[in-house]
Design a protein around this motif. Structure first.
Motif, PDB file in Angstrom:
ATOM      1  N   ARG A   5      70.406  28.055 -47.978  1.00  0.00           N
ATOM      2  CA  ARG A   5      70.275  28.699 -46.953  1.00  0.00           C
ATOM      3  C   ARG A   5      68.796  29.036 -46.889  1.00  0.00           C
ATOM      4  N   ARG A   6      68.023  29.106 -45.786  1.00  0.00           N
ATOM      5  CA  ARG A   6      66.768  29.392 -45.650  1.00  0.00           C
ATOM      6  C   ARG A   6      66.435  30.777 -45.304  1.00  0.00           C
ATOM      7  N   TYR A   7      65.318  31.413 -45.873  1.00  0.00           N
ATOM      8  CA  TYR A   7      65.026  32.923 -45.516  1.00  0.00           C
ATOM      9  C   TYR A   7      63.518  33.106 -45.456  1.00  0.00           C
ATOM     10  N   LEU A   8      63.003  33.899 -44.448  1.00  0.00           N
ATOM     11  CA  LEU A   8      61.705  34.421 -44.335  1.00  0.00           C
ATOM     12  C   LEU A   8      61.473  35.286 -45.425  1.00  0.00           C
ATOM     13  N   ASP A   9      60.503  35.126 -46.280  1.00  0.00           N
ATOM     14  CA  ASP A   9      60.091  36.128 -47.446  1.00  0.00           C
ATOM     15  C   ASP A   9      59.233  37.108 -46.691  1.00  0.00           C
ATOM     16  N   ALA A  10      59.699  38.132 -46.293  1.00  0.00           N
ATOM     17  CA  ALA A  10      58.837  39.214 -45.673  1.00  0.00           C
ATOM     18  C   ALA A  10      58.210  40.006 -46.746  1.00  0.00           C
ATOM     19  N   THR A  11      58.357  39.823 -47.911  1.00  0.00           N
ATOM     20  CA  THR A  11      58.029  40.774 -48.941  1.00  0.00           C
ATOM     21  C   THR A  11      56.945  40.192 -49.901  1.00  0.00           C
ATOM     22  N   ALA A  12      56.583  38.819 -49.933  1.00  0.00           N
ATOM     23  CA  ALA A  12      56.166  38.063 -50.655  1.00  0.00           C
ATOM     24  C   ALA A  12      56.402  38.245 -52.141  1.00  0.00           C
ATOM     25  N   SER A  13      57.587  38.205 -52.509  1.00  0.00           N
ATOM     26  CA  SER A  13      58.286  38.531 -53.757  1.00  0.00           C
ATOM     27  C   SER A  13      58.322  40.130 -53.981  1.00  0.00           C
ATOM     28  N   LEU A  14      57.475  40.604 -54.827  1.00  0.00           N
ATOM     29  CA  LEU A  14      57.022  42.047 -54.883  1.00  0.00           C
ATOM     30  C   LEU A  14      55.573  42.374 -54.668  1.00  0.00           C
ATOM     31  N   TRP A  15      55.251  42.113 -53.235  1.00  0.00           N
ATOM     32  CA  TRP A  15      53.696  42.103 -52.741  1.00  0.00           C
ATOM     33  C   TRP A  15      52.845  41.324 -53.267  1.00  0.00           C
ATOM     34  N   CYS A  16      53.281  40.179 -53.856  1.00  0.00           N
ATOM     35  CA  CYS A  16      52.200  39.475 -54.654  1.00  0.00           C
ATOM     36  C   CYS A  16      52.000  38.126 -54.290  1.00  0.00           C
ATOM     37  N   VAL A  17      53.031  37.244 -53.427  1.00  0.00           N
ATOM     38  CA  VAL A  17      52.524  35.740 -53.337  1.00  0.00           C
ATOM     39  C   VAL A  17      51.894  35.780 -52.006  1.00  0.00           C
ATOM     40  N   ASN A  18      50.538  35.961 -52.101  1.00  0.00           N
ATOM     41  CA  ASN A  18      49.436  36.159 -51.087  1.00  0.00           C
ATOM     42  C   ASN A  18      49.308  34.822 -50.378  1.00  0.00           C
ATOM     43  N   VAL A  19      49.295  33.819 -51.363  1.00  0.00           N
ATOM     44  CA  VAL A  19      48.783  32.313 -50.685  1.00  0.00           C
ATOM     45  C   VAL A  19      50.222  31.652 -50.263  1.00  0.00           C
ATOM     46  N   GLY A  20      51.254  32.420 -50.404  1.00  0.00           N
ATOM     47  CA  GLY A  20      52.541  31.436 -50.121  1.00  0.00           C
ATOM     48  C   GLY A  20      53.158  30.900 -51.407  1.00  0.00           C
ATOM     49  N   HIS A  21      54.260  30.476 -51.031  1.00  0.00           N
ATOM     50  CA  HIS A  21      55.068  29.848 -52.313  1.00  0.00           C
ATOM     51  C   HIS A  21      54.654  28.306 -52.329  1.00  0.00           C
ATOM     52  N   GLY A  22      54.961  27.735 -53.451  1.00  0.00           N
ATOM     53  CA  GLY A  22      55.011  26.198 -53.794  1.00  0.00           C
ATOM     54  C   GLY A  22      53.618  25.399 -53.366  1.00  0.00           C
ATOM     55  N   ARG A  23      52.432  26.363 -53.732  1.00  0.00           N
ATOM     56  CA  ARG A  23      51.262  25.859 -53.603  1.00  0.00           C
ATOM     57  C   ARG A  23      50.681  24.748 -54.722  1.00  0.00           C
ATOM     58  N   ARG A  24      50.698  23.468 -54.428  1.00  0.00           N
ATOM     59  CA  ARG A  24      50.698  22.397 -55.471  1.00  0.00           C
ATOM     60  C   ARG A  24      49.235  22.451 -56.239  1.00  0.00           C
ATOM     61  N   GLU A  25      48.146  23.130 -55.631  1.00  0.00           N
ATOM     62  CA  GLU A  25      46.953  23.394 -56.116  1.00  0.00           C
ATOM     63  C   GLU A  25      46.852  24.285 -57.527  1.00  0.00           C
ATOM     64  N   ILE A  26      48.034  25.460 -57.237  1.00  0.00           N
ATOM     65  CA  ILE A  26      48.116  26.112 -58.487  1.00  0.00           C
ATOM     66  C   ILE A  26      48.852  25.471 -59.451  1.00  0.00           C
ATOM     67  N   VAL A  27      49.998  24.802 -59.184  1.00  0.00           N
ATOM     68  CA  VAL A  27      50.721  24.131 -59.863  1.00  0.00           C
ATOM     69  C   VAL A  27      50.173  23.045 -60.833  1.00  0.00           C
ATOM     70  N   GLU A  28      49.058  22.170 -60.110  1.00  0.00           N
ATOM     71  CA  GLU A  28      48.431  21.155 -60.742  1.00  0.00           C
ATOM     72  C   GLU A  28      47.269  21.817 -61.729  1.00  0.00           C
ATOM     73  N   ALA A  29      46.754  23.109 -61.334  1.00  0.00           N
ATOM     74  CA  ALA A  29      45.850  23.712 -62.287  1.00  0.00           C
ATOM     75  C   ALA A  29      46.451  24.047 -63.603  1.00  0.00           C
ATOM     76  N   VAL A  30      47.588  24.557 -63.409  1.00  0.00           N
ATOM     77  CA  VAL A  30      48.527  25.084 -64.537  1.00  0.00           C
ATOM     78  C   VAL A  30      48.792  24.106 -65.498  1.00  0.00           C
ATOM     79  N   ALA A  31      49.395  22.875 -64.859  1.00  0.00           N
ATOM     80  CA  ALA A  31      49.607  21.755 -65.568  1.00  0.00           C
ATOM     81  C   ALA A  31      48.501  21.142 -66.263  1.00  0.00           C
ATOM     82  N   ALA A  32      47.469  21.112 -65.451  1.00  0.00           N
ATOM     83  CA  ALA A  32      46.302  20.204 -66.380  1.00  0.00           C
ATOM     84  C   ALA A  32      45.937  21.266 -67.433  1.00  0.00           C
TER      85      ALA A  32
END
Length: 415
Positions: free
Chosen positions: A37-64
């Motif tokens: 089931r899908r939900y709108l995240d109106a809290t950005a987790s705890l006030w923090c996911v400012n750029v949104g979820h699932g940003r591949r740019e961060i994932v790729e930077a971390v993996a590298a």
């Protein structure tokens, strides 16, 4: 569901132990549970996911970074390239001259760092009697030792006794600060801790002129002004550290959350060159404080990628308009009989204060409204007497109808 082994933070485990809400994936402003089931995240987790979820740019930077150097400590003279680059960028963005950056694992660590740094600063500058720390009623500064002591939410003040020499003043009256300084003796006070917008204590924007006035008072009495921008930084108030709109220069700034958009734990303290000076001068003794994961290369890589997204996607500028549209959307709920006040308009933050008599009769009312909104596909945050909103900065205006419809439906169901 079987009994869990996971002891959740801020949870009544007797109720949660067999009723966990399992989040499985996220994309932009959306989350999915284990039933898809899908939900709108109106809290950005705890006030923090400012750029949104699932940003591949961060994932790729971390993996590298993990392929190159996943982790190593930074005590003494050790460092790594991501830590050096991140602190250089943060210093350039900081609202203080000659900024120096002390990195930590998160906001709670950073608050403890700022408190110890403030007291030690006065030891090193010949005023060791300056040990008193001042905070505000309704404030929240995490749950570490100093943060619990500084916090102004009585429900969170567990496990006494606390750190000594901590006092609190009204959150909305700068003259109460001056009166308390004079009562204690300003020559005994090290620092005053201020959230630009109080977050967990109810989303309380400062009265007009408040931040500017307390800066003047602290300056006159030689007290360090510590801005706690753990929630308010990295776009949440439309600038990097949550203070530009007030036109002041802090002495210390505490940050966390939005610096990585929550993708990895990281926080820190920005120190004005004047505060850093007695620690940095030739022959100065070490500041014997720090976390194992301070300057963690993978966390720093996540932060660098996150800063790129905040800049490249224009999200600080987006926050300027979103704070207005979010506040307008929440004001559309002001006519509901369960709503006594709508707060917001300073940053991408908002709250609905619930009817005091109803909350007094049923302290679980905010949680009930939150559950009702979740049942309608929107995640919001329960607080002591209100419900809060802090969506990702990528929230589109068309999402606001879903948000207000779900919340109104939840309020109707509870009322």
């Amino acid at each position: 569901m079987s009994d869990t082994a996971f002891w959740h933070p801020f949870a009544a485990m007797g109720a949660v132990r067999t009723a966990e809400f399992v989040v499985t994936r996220g994309e932009d402003v959306w989350l999915w549970d284990d039933s898809e089931r899908r939900y709108l995240d109106a809290t950005a987790s705890l006030w923090c996911v400012n750029v949104g979820h699932g940003r591949r740019e961060i994932v790729e930077a971390v993996a590298a970074q993990m392929r190159e150097l996943a982790t190593y400590q930074t005590f003494g003279d050790f460092t790594n390239r991501p830590a050096l680059e991140l602190t250089r960028r943060l210093a350039a963005l900081a609202p203080v001259p000659g900024a120096k950056i002390f990195l930590a694992s998160g906001g709670g660590d950073a608050i403890d760092t700022a408190a110890k740094m403030a007291r030690e600063y006065f030891v090193r500058t010949g005023e060791p009697q300056r040990t008193v720390l001042v905070s505000r009623e309704n404030g929240y500064h995490g749950t570490h030792g100093f943060g619990t002591s500084l916090g102004g939410m009585p429900a969170n003040r567990l496990a006494a006794p606390f750190v000594p020499d901590v006092v609190r003043v009204a959150y909305d009256d700068p003259e109460a600060l001056e009166a308390e300084l004079l009562r204690v003796g300003p020559e005994r006070v090290a620092a005053f801790f201020v959230e630009p917008v109080i977050g967990a204590g109810g989303v309380l924007p400062p009265p007009p002129g408040y931040v500017e006035r307390v800066r003047e008072i602290c300056t006159r009495h030689g007290v360090l002004l510590v801005i706690d921008s753990v929630i308010c930084g990295f776009g949440r108030l439309g600038d990097w550290f949550g203070v530009d709109r007030f036109g002041i220069v802090p002495d210390l700034v505490v940050f966390a959350k939005g610096v990585t958009s929550g993708y990895l734990p990281l926080g820190g303290v920005v120190a004005h060159e004047r505060v850093a000076a007695p620690f940095w001068e030739p022959g100065a003794a070490a500041f014997r404080h720090g976390a194992t994961y301070a300057g963690h290369p993978t966390a720093c890589a996540a932060a660098l990628a996150n800063l790129d997204l905040l800049e490249g996607d224009g999200l600080l500028k987006r926050a300027e308009s979103l704070e207005l549209t979010l506040h307008a959307a929440l004001r559309s709920l002001a006519d509901h009989p369960l709503v006594s006040e709508v707060r917001g308009g300073t940053g991408v933050l908002g709250a609905l204060e619930l009817d005091a008599d109803r909350v007094a009769a049923d302290p679980g009312l905010p949680a009930a409204v939150t559950r009702g909104a979740r049942e309608r596909g929107v995640l919001i945050r329960p607080m002591i007497s209100s419900v809060g909103f802090s969506p990702p900065l990528t929230l589109a205006d068309e999402h606001l109808d879903l948000l207000t419809d779900a919340v109104r439906g939840a309020l109707d169901a509870v009322a």
